[in-house]
Design a protein around this motif. Structure first.
Motif, PDB file in Angstrom:
ATOM      1  N   PRO A   1       0.826  -1.199   0.000  1.00 27.47           N
ATOM      2  CA  PRO A   1       0.000   0.000   0.000  1.00 27.47           C
ATOM      3  C   PRO A   1       0.867   1.259   0.000  1.00 27.47           C
ATOM      4  CG  PRO A   1      -0.700  -1.561   1.697  1.00 27.47           C
ATOM      5  CD  PRO A   1       0.608  -2.053   1.166  1.00 27.47           C
ATOM      6  N   VAL A   2       0.434   2.258  -0.750  1.00 28.02           N
ATOM      7  CA  VAL A   2       1.150   3.520  -0.813  1.00 28.02           C
ATOM      8  C   VAL A   2       0.618   4.446   0.274  1.00 28.02           C
ATOM      9  CG1 VAL A   2       1.669   5.548  -2.231  1.00 28.02           C
ATOM     10  CG2 VAL A   2       1.557   3.285  -3.287  1.00 28.02           C
ATOM     11  N   ARG A   3       1.517   4.993   1.063  1.00 30.60           N
ATOM     12  CA  ARG A   3       1.119   5.880   2.141  1.00 30.60           C
ATOM     13  C   ARG A   3       0.558   7.184   1.579  1.00 30.60           C
ATOM     14  NH1 ARG A   3       4.814   6.855   7.436  1.00 30.60           N
ATOM     15  NH2 ARG A   3       3.611   8.492   8.424  1.00 30.60           N
ATOM     16  N   PRO A   4      -0.551   7.701   2.133  1.00 26.55           N
ATOM     17  CA  PRO A   4      -1.139   8.939   1.623  1.00 26.55           C
ATOM     18  C   PRO A   4      -0.129  10.072   1.594  1.00 26.55           C
ATOM     19  CG  PRO A   4      -2.602   7.879   3.204  1.00 26.55           C
ATOM     20  CD  PRO A   4      -1.315   7.118   3.247  1.00 26.55           C
ATOM     21  N   ARG A   5      -0.285  10.964   0.606  1.00 22.89           N
ATOM     22  CA  ARG A   5       0.637  12.071   0.405  1.00 22.89           C
ATOM     23  C   ARG A   5       0.505  13.096   1.526  1.00 22.89           C
ATOM     24  NH1 ARG A   5       0.182  17.088  -1.743  1.00 22.89           N
ATOM     25  NH2 ARG A   5       1.949  17.958  -2.883  1.00 22.89           N
ATOM     26  N   ARG A   6       1.639  13.574   2.025  1.00 23.46           N
ATOM     27  CA  ARG A   6       1.675  14.611   3.041  1.00 23.46           C
ATOM     28  C   ARG A   6       1.897  15.965   2.377  1.00 23.46           C
ATOM     29  NH1 ARG A   6       2.957  12.679   8.256  1.00 23.46           N
ATOM     30  NH2 ARG A   6       3.472  10.460   8.338  1.00 23.46           N
ATOM     31  N   PRO A   7       1.454  17.048   3.028  1.00 27.62           N
ATOM     32  CA  PRO A   7       1.750  18.384   2.493  1.00 27.62           C
ATOM     33  C   PRO A   7       3.253  18.606   2.404  1.00 27.62           C
ATOM     34  CG  PRO A   7       0.090  18.493   4.227  1.00 27.62           C
ATOM     35  CD  PRO A   7       0.636  17.095   4.247  1.00 27.62           C
TER      36      PRO A   7
ATOM     37  N   ARG B   1      11.792  29.249  -1.470  1.00 26.75           N
ATOM     38  CA  ARG B   1      12.954  29.556  -0.646  1.00 26.75           C
ATOM     39  C   ARG B   1      12.543  30.255   0.644  1.00 26.75           C
ATOM     40  NH1 ARG B   1      18.312  33.077  -2.493  1.00 26.75           N
ATOM     41  NH2 ARG B   1      19.479  32.769  -0.540  1.00 26.75           N
ATOM     42  N   THR B   2      11.492  31.073   0.571  1.00 29.92           N
ATOM     43  CA  THR B   2      11.015  31.770   1.775  1.00 29.92           C
ATOM     44  C   THR B   2      10.496  30.775   2.805  1.00 29.92           C
ATOM     45  OG1 THR B   2      10.424  33.710   0.469  1.00 29.92           O
ATOM     46  CG2 THR B   2       9.398  33.505   2.642  1.00 29.92           C
ATOM     47  N   VAL B   3       9.761  29.778   2.343  1.00 35.00           N
ATOM     48  CA  VAL B   3       9.257  28.745   3.251  1.00 35.00           C
ATOM     49  C   VAL B   3      10.424  28.025   3.918  1.00 35.00           C
ATOM     50  CG1 VAL B   3       7.918  26.608   3.461  1.00 35.00           C
ATOM     51  CG2 VAL B   3       7.164  28.420   1.908  1.00 35.00           C
ATOM     52  N   SER B   4      11.432  27.671   3.114  1.00 36.71           N
ATOM     53  CA  SER B   4      12.601  26.981   3.651  1.00 36.71           C
ATOM     54  C   SER B   4      13.282  27.805   4.725  1.00 36.71           C
ATOM     55  CB  SER B   4      13.582  26.678   2.517  1.00 36.71           C
ATOM     56  OG  SER B   4      14.746  26.050   3.021  1.00 36.71           O
ATOM     57  N   ARG B   5      13.411  29.106   4.475  1.00 35.56           N
ATOM     58  CA  ARG B   5      14.077  29.967   5.463  1.00 35.56           C
ATOM     59  C   ARG B   5      13.272  30.066   6.754  1.00 35.56           C
ATOM     60  NH1 ARG B   5      14.596  35.266   2.210  1.00 35.56           N
ATOM     61  NH2 ARG B   5      15.537  36.072   4.141  1.00 35.56           N
ATOM     62  N   VAL B   6      11.932  30.119   6.651  1.00 31.31           N
ATOM     63  CA  VAL B   6      11.097  30.188   7.858  1.00 31.31           C
ATOM     64  C   VAL B   6      11.190  28.882   8.643  1.00 31.31           C
ATOM     65  CG1 VAL B   6       8.729  30.362   8.716  1.00 31.31           C
ATOM     66  CG2 VAL B   6       9.498  31.876   6.873  1.00 31.31           C
ATOM     67  N   VAL B   7      11.107  27.763   7.941  1.00 26.86           N
ATOM     68  CA  VAL B   7      11.183  26.450   8.595  1.00 26.86           C
ATOM     69  C   VAL B   7      12.510  26.282   9.329  1.00 26.86           C
ATOM     70  CG1 VAL B   7      11.354  23.968   8.156  1.00 26.86           C
ATOM     71  CG2 VAL B   7       9.545  25.311   7.071  1.00 26.86           C
ATOM     72  N   ASN B   8      13.569  26.872   8.764  1.00 29.80           N
ATOM     73  CA  ASN B   8      14.899  26.751   9.368  1.00 29.80           C
ATOM     74  C   ASN B   8      15.237  27.925  10.277  1.00 29.80           C
ATOM     75  OD1 ASN B   8      16.302  24.245   8.172  1.00 29.80           O
ATOM     76  ND2 ASN B   8      15.369  25.201   6.377  1.00 29.80           N
ATOM     77  N   ASP B   9      14.186  28.683  10.701  1.00 32.78           N
ATOM     78  CA  ASP B   9      14.334  29.756  11.694  1.00 32.78           C
ATOM     79  C   ASP B   9      15.314  30.838  11.255  1.00 32.78           C
ATOM     80  OD1 ASP B   9      12.544  28.514  13.518  1.00 32.78           O
ATOM     81  OD2 ASP B   9      14.147  27.186  14.182  1.00 32.78           O
ATOM     82  N   ASP B  10      15.239  31.207   9.993  1.00 34.13           N
ATOM     83  CA  ASP B  10      16.072  32.295   9.473  1.00 34.13           C
ATOM     84  C   ASP B  10      15.465  33.627   9.917  1.00 34.13           C
ATOM     85  OD1 ASP B  10      17.412  34.230   8.003  1.00 34.13           O
ATOM     86  OD2 ASP B  10      17.598  32.963   6.225  1.00 34.13           O
ATOM     87  N   ALA B  11      16.170  34.342  10.777  1.00 36.33           N
ATOM     88  CA  ALA B  11      15.651  35.576  11.366  1.00 36.33           C
ATOM     89  C   ALA B  11      15.599  36.728  10.370  1.00 36.33           C
ATOM     90  CB  ALA B  11      16.504  35.977  12.568  1.00 36.33           C
TER      91      ALA B  11
ATOM     92  N   ALA C   1       0.130  29.278   6.958  1.00 37.19           N
ATOM     93  CA  ALA C   1      -0.072  28.243   5.946  1.00 37.19           C
ATOM     94  C   ALA C   1       0.352  26.875   6.478  1.00 37.19           C
ATOM     95  CB  ALA C   1       0.728  28.589   4.688  1.00 37.19           C
ATOM     96  N   ILE C   2       1.450  26.853   7.215  1.00 36.79           N
ATOM     97  CA  ILE C   2       1.915  25.605   7.822  1.00 36.79           C
ATOM     98  C   ILE C   2       0.852  25.048   8.764  1.00 36.79           C
ATOM     99  CG2 ILE C   2       3.547  24.689   9.531  1.00 36.79           C
ATOM    100  CD1 ILE C   2       5.703  26.423   8.193  1.00 36.79           C
ATOM    101  N   ALA C   3       0.246  25.921   9.564  1.00 44.83           N
ATOM    102  CA  ALA C   3      -0.775  25.483  10.516  1.00 44.83           C
ATOM    103  C   ALA C   3      -2.019  24.974   9.784  1.00 44.83           C
ATOM    104  CB  ALA C   3      -1.140  26.633  11.456  1.00 44.83           C
TER     105      ALA C   3
END
Length: 340
Positions: free
Chosen positions: A12-18, A32-42, A55-57
């Motif tokens: 079985p294929v696991r359902p796709r995650r966001p 790139r902006t999302v990546s910087r936020v996820v990695n706590d770029d101040a 959006a993450i929430a």
């Protein structure tokens, strides 16, 4: 659609995650902006960071730990190749054996019966996109796992049920084990029987203490001063044992292996003067004099069943949730046969 396994079996294929791409689209920003936020770029502007976090929430996005590891070259974990991590946790050992037979790998983390530590450990496993989690629950609410389950994570609880979620579960017959210990002592001629057990905030501690109280009521004995659940701390257990001796008990039932060991330590040279039956077996218990009579859990059966439930859940995520209760066995060695 299911894929094909190495031997032609349907997997079985696991359902796709966001993904980060989904978050970027939802927030209307660059990837790139999302990546910087996820990695706590101040350096990300406050307004952009707010939109990304919202959006993450909304999407319940969880960063892919594996991707972060590839970017950084570090995993944030330390491998432990020790002699036997499960020597004091026999069920974990049996889980490992059953998993190995099924060509599965087990990564174990300790929670120390702490809800915050459990959350930290479990969510760390989720971020690493493991196929499933076998958990010995401690928290009062495991609702935080529901989103992961909805995304295809297979969860199996053992020893204690998980709260706030419906998952496959393997339990021990706690009541049956306590009843067998109590009735064995009664058959040896004991009436004044005391209990020292685990904290009742823990499912097993609560079930075993409740069963013992019912046993006392069944033979018409008062409960006052005979039942002592609580944290597994030497001072608390020593105090409980002192109170039981003051009440004239001739036999003691202990609620788990750690409690039993501490009670034996407190007995010292007088260990043979009071009958003792412990819940849980453990190494060297048969070498005591007298040997320790125990209510043994079916560790092998619990471990094997947990892996079977996990594999069945991965193969069919829509099947009904199951709870399996494994019986206990009274092992007679001498300590429970001391006469009053």
């Amino acid at each position: 659609m299911p894929g094909q396994g190495a031997e032609g079996e349907r997997v079985p294929v696991r359902p796709r995650r966001p993904t980060m791409i989904d978050v970027a689209k939802e927030a209307g920003v660059a990837l790139r902006t999302v990546s910087r936020v996820v990695n706590d770029d101040a350096t990300v502007g406050e307004e952009l960071a707010r939109r990304v976090r919202e959006a993450i929430a909304r999407l319940d996005y969880q960063p892919d730990e594996r991707a972060r590891q590839l970017r950084s070259g570090r995993t944030g974990t330390i491998g432990a190749a020790v002699r036997n991590i499960a020597i004091t946790h026999p069920v974990l050992r049996e889980v490992e054996i059953a998993a190995r037979a099924a060509r599965l790998n087990v990564v174990a983390m300790s929670t120390d019966d702490d809800a915050d530590r459990e959350l930290e450990a479990v969510m760390s496993m989720c971020r690493r996109r493991m196929d499933g989690i076998i958990i010995e629950p401690i928290a009062e609410d495991h609702g935080y796992l529901q989103a992961e389950i909805d995304s295809g994570l297979a969860v199996v609880a053992f020893d204690r049920p998980a709260a706030g979620i419906s998952v496959d579960t393997v339990l021990t017959d706690n009541r049956g084990g306590i009843v067998s210990a109590f009735e064995h002592l009664v058959r040896q001629g004991h009436r004044r029987i005391g209990y020292i057990g685990d904290d009742e905030r823990i499912h097993t501690g609560r079930e075993r203490a409740t069963a013992f109280r019912d046993c006392l009521r069944g033979i018409g004995e008062p409960l006052d001063g005979l039942v002592h659940p609580g944290p597994i701390e030497p001072a608390r257990i020593a105090a409980a044992l002192g109170l039981l001796r003051a009440r004239g008990v001739t036999a003691v039932v202990t609620g788990n292996a750690l409690t039993t060991v501490e009670v034996v330590r407190q007995f010292g040279p007088d260990f043979g003067g009071t009958a003792l039956v412990g819940f849980d077996d453990f190494p060297l218990s048969d070498l005591l004099r007298p040997g320790l009579t125990v209510v043994a859990q079916g560790d092998r059966e619990i471990g094997r069943t947990a892996i079977e439930l996990f594999r069945s859940r991965v193969a069919d995520r829509a099947r009904p949730v199951r709870t399996v209760t494994v019986p206990t066995t009274l092992i007679v060695r001498g300590s429970g046969e001391v006469q009053p």
